[in-house]
Design a protein around this motif. Structure first.
Motif, mmCIF file in Angstrom:
data_model
loop_
_atom_site.group_PDB
_atom_site.id
_atom_site.type_symbol
_atom_site.label_atom_id
_atom_site.label_comp_id
_atom_site.label_asym_id
_atom_site.label_seq_id
_atom_site.Cartn_x
_atom_site.Cartn_y
_atom_site.Cartn_z
ATOM 1 N N ARG A 213 5.554 -63.582 56.770
ATOM 2 C CA ARG A 213 4.618 -64.508 56.141
ATOM 3 C C ARG A 213 5.075 -65.945 56.409
ATOM 4 O O ARG A 213 6.255 -66.253 56.388
ATOM 5 C CB ARG A 213 4.523 -64.250 54.637
ATOM 6 C CG ARG A 213 3.768 -62.960 54.304
ATOM 7 C CD ARG A 213 3.569 -62.813 52.808
ATOM 8 N NE ARG A 213 2.730 -61.647 52.514
ATOM 9 C CZ ARG A 213 1.407 -61.670 52.478
ATOM 10 N NH1 ARG A 213 0.764 -62.807 52.724
ATOM 11 N NH2 ARG A 213 0.713 -60.578 52.200
ATOM 12 N N TYR A 229 2.836 -60.187 46.952
ATOM 13 C CA TYR A 229 2.092 -59.758 48.131
ATOM 14 C C TYR A 229 2.922 -58.826 49.006
ATOM 15 O O TYR A 229 4.138 -58.931 49.057
ATOM 16 C CB TYR A 229 1.639 -60.969 48.951
ATOM 17 C CG TYR A 229 0.831 -61.953 48.146
ATOM 18 C CD1 TYR A 229 -0.382 -61.580 47.576
ATOM 19 C CD2 TYR A 229 1.289 -63.249 47.936
ATOM 20 C CE1 TYR A 229 -1.119 -62.477 46.825
ATOM 21 C CE2 TYR A 229 0.562 -64.155 47.175
ATOM 22 C CZ TYR A 229 -0.646 -63.758 46.625
ATOM 23 O OH TYR A 229 -1.375 -64.634 45.872
ATOM 24 N N VAL A 232 4.058 -58.526 55.949
ATOM 25 C CA VAL A 232 3.199 -58.748 57.109
ATOM 26 C C VAL A 232 4.063 -58.707 58.369
ATOM 27 O O VAL A 232 5.135 -59.322 58.427
ATOM 28 C CB VAL A 232 2.485 -60.117 57.038
ATOM 29 C CG1 VAL A 232 1.668 -60.372 58.305
ATOM 30 C CG2 VAL A 232 1.580 -60.178 55.824
ATOM 31 N N ARG A 238 -0.818 -55.978 58.114
ATOM 32 C CA ARG A 238 -0.339 -56.110 56.743
ATOM 33 C C ARG A 238 0.083 -54.754 56.189
ATOM 34 O O ARG A 238 -0.520 -53.743 56.492
ATOM 35 C CB ARG A 238 -1.439 -56.714 55.864
ATOM 36 C CG ARG A 238 -1.804 -58.135 56.265
ATOM 37 C CD ARG A 238 -2.977 -58.672 55.489
ATOM 38 N NE ARG A 238 -3.313 -60.029 55.898
ATOM 39 C CZ ARG A 238 -2.793 -61.123 55.346
ATOM 40 N NH1 ARG A 238 -1.941 -61.002 54.337
ATOM 41 N NH2 ARG A 238 -3.116 -62.325 55.773
#
Length: 239
Positions: A213, A229, A232, A238
């Motif tokens: 990220r 989150y 990635v 993702r």
């Protein structure tokens, strides 16, 4: 191989704590490997992966060994589910596997202290080839079975003997072979999926690493707040 019962999540967090974030995101090495410009090509959807370097017997060994080093448990998937064997096989076909990233001229020594660095004439491909053959020969002599056919407890005992140099090999020191196997297993579990391992980013999810990220500014001033989150990949995929 440690005999304590500490949860593997703590073990992997300790591994992560000593590795720069850029290493995990780019697939650079935990020790000396996996810093290749090449990535392992993904297998076709729905098609079983066919090793490019390892023979069928070697492939059985690699799968069995990494499964003992990072086994699946109630915390989540292990090395097999993360495609660690595929990662290691792919690395054997890179400049790392061929030893092209190192100075490989003599003199060579087998009895130098660790602070002198790598002193053998063998490249990683050879370390695996000789090491697997020697380990299987030892297991057949000791237990009348190849390593992959042993029960899990015996496999772990053999790996522990390799780690602590309680077994002697002719072509490659047992401890050297084990150190590459362990390091490459960690790399395959924690490096970016573009290199062939860490399938579905299971390693990153296990330790809470957000991957590649680009922006964390909203969280820089929030200590002890869980990052919300998922990870990635460099590819943009993702988790």
């Amino acid at each position: 191989m440690s005999q304590d019962k500490e949860p593997r999540r703590r073990f992997l967090r300790q591994v992560l704590a000593i590795v720069p974030a850029t290493t995990l995101a780019t697939g650079a090495t935990l020790t000396q490997s996996a810093c290749s410009s090449q990535s392992a090509a993904p297998a076709a959807s729905g098609q079983a992966y066919e090793p490019k370097y390892f023979t069928a017997d070697e492939w059985r060994f690699v799968n069995a060994a990494v499964d003992r080093l990072i086994p699946a448990d109630d915390l989540g998937p292990g090395a097999l589910q993360a495609d660690v064997p595929k990662f290691i096989d792919g690395q054997m076909e890179t400049p790392f596997g061929h030893g092209k990233l190192w100075y490989m001229q003599g003199p060579f020594h087998t009895d130098q202290p660790p602070e002198m660095g790598y002193q053998l004439s063998l490249v990683p491909r050879d370390i695996y080839r000789h090491g697997i053959a020697a380990c299987d020969a030892h297991c057949k002599k000791q237990y009348n079975k190849a390593f992959a056919d042993l029960d899990h407890a015996t496999q772990e005992a053999v790996l522990g003997d390799l780690e602590h140099a309680k077994i002697e090999f002719d072509a490659v020191p047992a401890r050297t072979f084990f150190s590459y196997l362990l390091a490459n297993t960690k790399e395959g579990f924690l490096s970016d999926p573009i290199h062939g391992g860490n399938k579905d980013m299971v390693g990153w999810k296990l330790v809470g690493f957000p991957g590649a990220r680009a922006d964390f500014m909203d969280w820089a001033d929030q200590p002890n707040v869980k990052y919300p989150y998922g990870p990635v990949s460099i590819s943009g995929k993702r988790g």
